[in-house]
Write an enzyme that holds these catalytic residues in place. Structure first.
Site, short mmCIF file in Angstrom:
data_model
loop_
_atom_site.label_atom_id
_atom_site.label_comp_id
_atom_site.label_asym_id
_atom_site.label_seq_id
_atom_site.Cartn_x
_atom_site.Cartn_y
_atom_site.Cartn_z
N ASP A 13 0.83 -0.60 0.25
CA ASP A 13 -0.09 0.09 0.02
C ASP A 13 1.02 1.69 -0.36
OD1 ASP A 13 -2.39 -1.97 0.03
OD2 ASP A 13 -1.94 -1.89 2.50
N LYS A 16 1.84 2.38 -5.07
CA LYS A 16 2.42 1.31 -6.52
C LYS A 16 1.49 1.67 -7.37
CE LYS A 16 2.52 -2.65 -4.59
NZ LYS A 16 2.15 -2.17 -2.66
N LYS A 18 -0.99 4.17 -7.93
CA LYS A 18 -0.80 6.10 -8.13
C LYS A 18 0.69 6.18 -9.48
CE LYS A 18 0.70 10.21 -7.80
NZ LYS A 18 0.87 11.78 -6.98
N GLY A 40 -4.96 -3.75 -3.63
CA GLY A 40 -5.88 -3.23 -4.15
C GLY A 40 -4.76 -1.83 -4.71
N HIS A 41 -4.97 -1.62 -5.73
CA HIS A 41 -4.58 -0.17 -5.76
C HIS A 41 -4.73 0.90 -6.16
CE1 HIS A 41 -0.45 -3.64 -6.95
NE2 HIS A 41 -1.20 -3.41 -5.85
N GLN A 224 1.83 -6.34 -3.67
CA GLN A 224 2.49 -6.66 -2.19
C GLN A 224 3.87 -5.68 -2.40
OE1 GLN A 224 1.18 -9.70 -3.56
NE2 GLN A 224 -0.57 -8.59 -3.11
P1 GDP Z 1 -0.56 0.21 -3.79
O1 GDP Z 1 -1.56 -1.17 -3.06
O2 GDP Z 1 0.99 0.58 -3.70
O3 GDP Z 1 -1.05 0.74 -4.93
O4 GDP Z 1 -1.38 1.27 -2.95
P2 GDP Z 1 -3.36 0.95 -2.03
O5 GDP Z 1 -3.72 2.29 -3.40
O6 GDP Z 1 -3.80 0.56 -1.55
O7 GDP Z 1 -2.77 3.10 -1.12
C1 GDP Z 1 -2.32 4.17 -1.05
C2 GDP Z 1 -2.99 5.16 -0.77
O8 GDP Z 1 -2.43 6.42 -0.69
C3 GDP Z 1 -4.26 4.94 -1.78
O9 GDP Z 1 -5.71 5.39 -1.49
C4 GDP Z 1 -3.74 6.32 -2.92
O10 GDP Z 1 -5.25 6.79 -3.03
C5 GDP Z 1 -2.94 7.30 -2.02
N1 GDP Z 1 -2.16 7.87 -2.54
C6 GDP Z 1 -1.09 7.76 -3.03
N2 GDP Z 1 -0.08 8.60 -2.83
C7 GDP Z 1 -0.28 9.39 -2.17
C8 GDP Z 1 0.20 10.65 -1.79
O11 GDP Z 1 1.38 11.39 -2.56
N3 GDP Z 1 -0.05 11.29 -1.09
C9 GDP Z 1 -1.85 10.90 -0.85
N4 GDP Z 1 -2.04 11.83 0.54
N5 GDP Z 1 -2.48 10.02 -0.65
C10 GDP Z 1 -1.75 9.44 -1.70
P1 IMO Z 2 -0.85 -4.19 -2.66
O1 IMO Z 2 -0.51 -5.09 -3.79
C1 IMO Z 2 -0.90 -5.05 1.67
C2 IMO Z 2 -0.55 -9.36 3.00
C3 IMO Z 2 -2.46 -8.81 4.24
C4 IMO Z 2 -2.07 -10.44 5.11
C5 IMO Z 2 -0.21 -10.69 4.42
C6 IMO Z 2 -1.32 -12.19 3.95
O2 IMO Z 2 -2.32 -3.04 -1.84
O3 IMO Z 2 0.25 -3.49 -1.79
P2 IMO Z 2 -2.70 -12.93 1.39
O4 IMO Z 2 -3.87 -12.56 1.40
O5 IMO Z 2 -1.76 -12.39 0.84
O6 IMO Z 2 -2.44 -14.14 2.00
O7 IMO Z 2 -1.95 -11.89 3.30
O8 IMO Z 2 -0.11 -9.58 3.45
N1 IMO Z 2 -1.45 -8.40 1.98
C7 IMO Z 2 -1.34 -7.00 2.16
N2 IMO Z 2 -0.45 -6.01 2.71
N3 IMO Z 2 -0.74 -4.44 0.65
C8 IMO Z 2 -0.83 -5.30 -0.39
O9 IMO Z 2 -1.47 -5.32 -1.71
C9 IMO Z 2 -1.26 -6.86 0.65
N4 IMO Z 2 -1.63 -7.98 0.09
C10 IMO Z 2 -0.89 -8.37 0.81
O10 IMO Z 2 -2.70 -8.30 4.92
O11 IMO Z 2 -0.76 -9.05 6.49
MG MG Z 3 -2.69 -1.32 -2.17
#
Ligand code: GDP
Ligand code: IMO
Ligand code: MG
Length: 430
Positions: A13, A16, A18, A40-41, A224
């Site tokens: 999270d 990635k 973005k 979840g991106h 991840q």
């Molecule tokens: P990913 O799994 O690595 O793609 O990240 P996620 O999308 O799960 O979580 C990142 C969260 O931070 C999302 O809600 C994005 O919209 C938000 N986000 C990304 N970059 C920034 C930033 O520079 N500032 C803020 N405030 N939010 C951001």
């Molecule tokens: P993105 O790509 C954050 C974590 C779960 C749990 C562990 C194992 O959005 O960054 P799983 O369902 O993969 O067997 O769970 O890994 N986990 C993540 N945490 N971002 C993710 O993906 C994740 N995918 C799995 O919360 O701790």
């Molecule tokens: Mg994510």
């Protein structure tokens, strides 16, 4: 060499999605190569928020081909829903934009049931998985009884494979007090998904190698992150795939000579969802502020993310494991208004100093971070588009991260919107 691998450098999270969306405007192909819909991106463009779990984050750019490589595990129900959702928003209207590898493994209802039943039975010792069946699916792949996309398209083969899987997995489900799903019902349901997905299915490794030979720009989108890697992460609190950059080789069928540049995505602080050690976790007001200002709630499960200070030990380790040629530092805007910032530079584990992440989960659980303090800033950063527009304290914070991790910060993100970005170097030329 116009390929770029994007990987998470912490516990996921990091933003990635973005960053991939930002660069995808200049990429011909975006390919996923591991993980599944545990990811979840989140993409925010012009105020519109789109969350993708399986389809690569390049999908909002019509000219960019999106690939689900052989190393991804695919829940066909989720994928069909995701395709429909994107099409309703006006994306993915050209079927040729999405390609699904025929060798990717398929997540079955039994995998999700096992994942959830196991977690429930573990109680306090649960891993905190996303419950999406990722672990059990990769287990069946390794046990050589899994169902691949190509097998799902072959009704007779699929029935035999499912019989074999249920013979092994059914009794286990019963042990957890669950009723195994009916084979005929699964076959019927999956036959519908198979026909919907058939037009997208191909050998994507050929496509990728053709694109590489043609000098096209390819982005490999990791899911991840380093600390969730099956081998290198905080085992057993990890996911069931390898997440380091080297996995592009097996997960997308690309030879090592074709990949070089790797961009690691790191938040300007640290978060983690699920259980497991997290040395710099803040269970105080600052942690709560990071969660609230950063909107730190999971894009997949909605769970609150645990928040803490930036951990340079973790990101340095990720830089070493994936050979990061640069870091995209995200969510710097979230730190505004915190008077003093801390960065962990090492750990004290029962009197022993570690400047790497210890393999022993008990050592890591007891690790006390050794912190360095830096001055914070109060300015709103979201309008900054050039490095020089950042407050001096923010620039010092970034420089210190570069020194401690050994990787240059080549992109700074100051907001969730696609253009709330300061690009310091073209990532394809890092
Ligand atoms: P990913 O799994 O690595 O793609 O990240 P996620 O999308 O799960 O979580 C990142 C969260 O931070 C999302 O809600 C994005 O919209 C938000 N986000 C990304 N970059 C920034 C930033 O520079 N500032 C803020 N405030 N939010 C951001
Ligand atoms: P993105 O790509 C954050 C974590 C779960 C749990 C562990 C194992 O959005 O960054 P799983 O369902 O993969 O067997 O769970 O890994 N986990 C993540 N945490 N971002 C993710 O993906 C994740 N995918 C799995 O919360 O701790
Ligand atoms: Mg994510």
């Amino acid at each position: 060499m116009p390929t770029l691998i994007i990987v998470g450098a912490q516990w996921g999270d990091e933003g990635k999605g973005k960053v991939v969306d930002h660069f995808a405007a200049h990429a011909d192909v975006v390919a996923r190569y591991q993980g599944g819909n545990n990811a979840g991106h989140t993409l925010v463009v012009g105020g519109e928020r789109t969350v993708v779990h399986l389809i690569p984050a390049g999908v909002l750019h019509r000219g960019t081909t999106c690939i689900l490589g052989n190393g991804v595990v695919i829940d066909p129900k989720v994928l069909c829903e995701e395709i429909e959702g994107l099409q309703e928003k006006g994306y993915l209207t050209d079927a040729g934009q999405l390609r699904i590898d025929e060798r990717a493994h398929v997540i079955l209802p039994v995998h999700c049931m096992l994942d959830r039943a196991r977690e429930a039975s573990l109680g306090e010792r649960a891993i905190g998985t996303t419950g999406r069946g990722i672990g059990p699916c990769y287990e069946d792949k390794a046990a050589r009884r899994g169902v691949r996309v190509v097998d799902m398209l072959d009704a007779r083969y699929f029935r035999d494979a499912l019989d074999k899987i249920m013979a092994e997995r059914g009794p286990l489900l019963e042990l957890y007090g669950e009723q195994p799903p009916e084979i005929d019902a699964i076959l019927e349901e999956y036959a519908v998904y198979a026909e919907r997905l058939r037009p997208y299915v191909t050998d994507t490794t050929i496509l990728v190698s053709e694109q590489i030979a043609a000098g096209k720009r390819i982005l490999f989108e990791g899911a991840q992150a380093a600390m969730l890697d099956l081998d290198h992460g905080t085992y057993p609190f990890v996911t069931s795939s390898n997440t380091v950059a080297g996995v592009v080789g097996s997960g997308a069928g690309v030879a090592p000579k074709h990949v070089g540049r790797v961009l690691g995505i790191a938040k300007a602080y640290t978060t983690r969802v699920g259980a497991g050690p997290f040395p710099t976790e803040l269970e105080d007001d600052i942690g709560a502020k990071l969660r609230q200002v950063g909107g730190e709630f999971g894009a997949t499960t909605g769970r609150p993310r645990r928040c803490g200070w930036f951990d340079a030990v973790v990101v340095k380790q990720a830089a070493r494991l994936s050979g990061l040629s640069g870091i995209a530092l995200t969510k710097l805007d979230v730190l505004s208004g915190i008077p003093t910032l801390k960065i962990a530079t090492a750990y004290d584990c029962n009197g022993e100093r570690f400047d790497r992440v210890p393999a022993s989960v008990s050592a890591l659980t007891q690790a006390t971070p050794i912190y360095e303090e830096l001055e914070g800033w109060t300015e709103d950063l979201s309008g900054a588009r050039r490095f020089e527009e950042l407050p001096v304290a923010a620039r010092k914070y970034i420089s210190r991260i570069e020194e401690l991790t050994g990787a240059p910060v080549t992109l700074i993100s100051v907001g969730a919107e696609r253009d709330e970005t300061i690009l310091l170097r073209d990532p394809f030329l890092l």
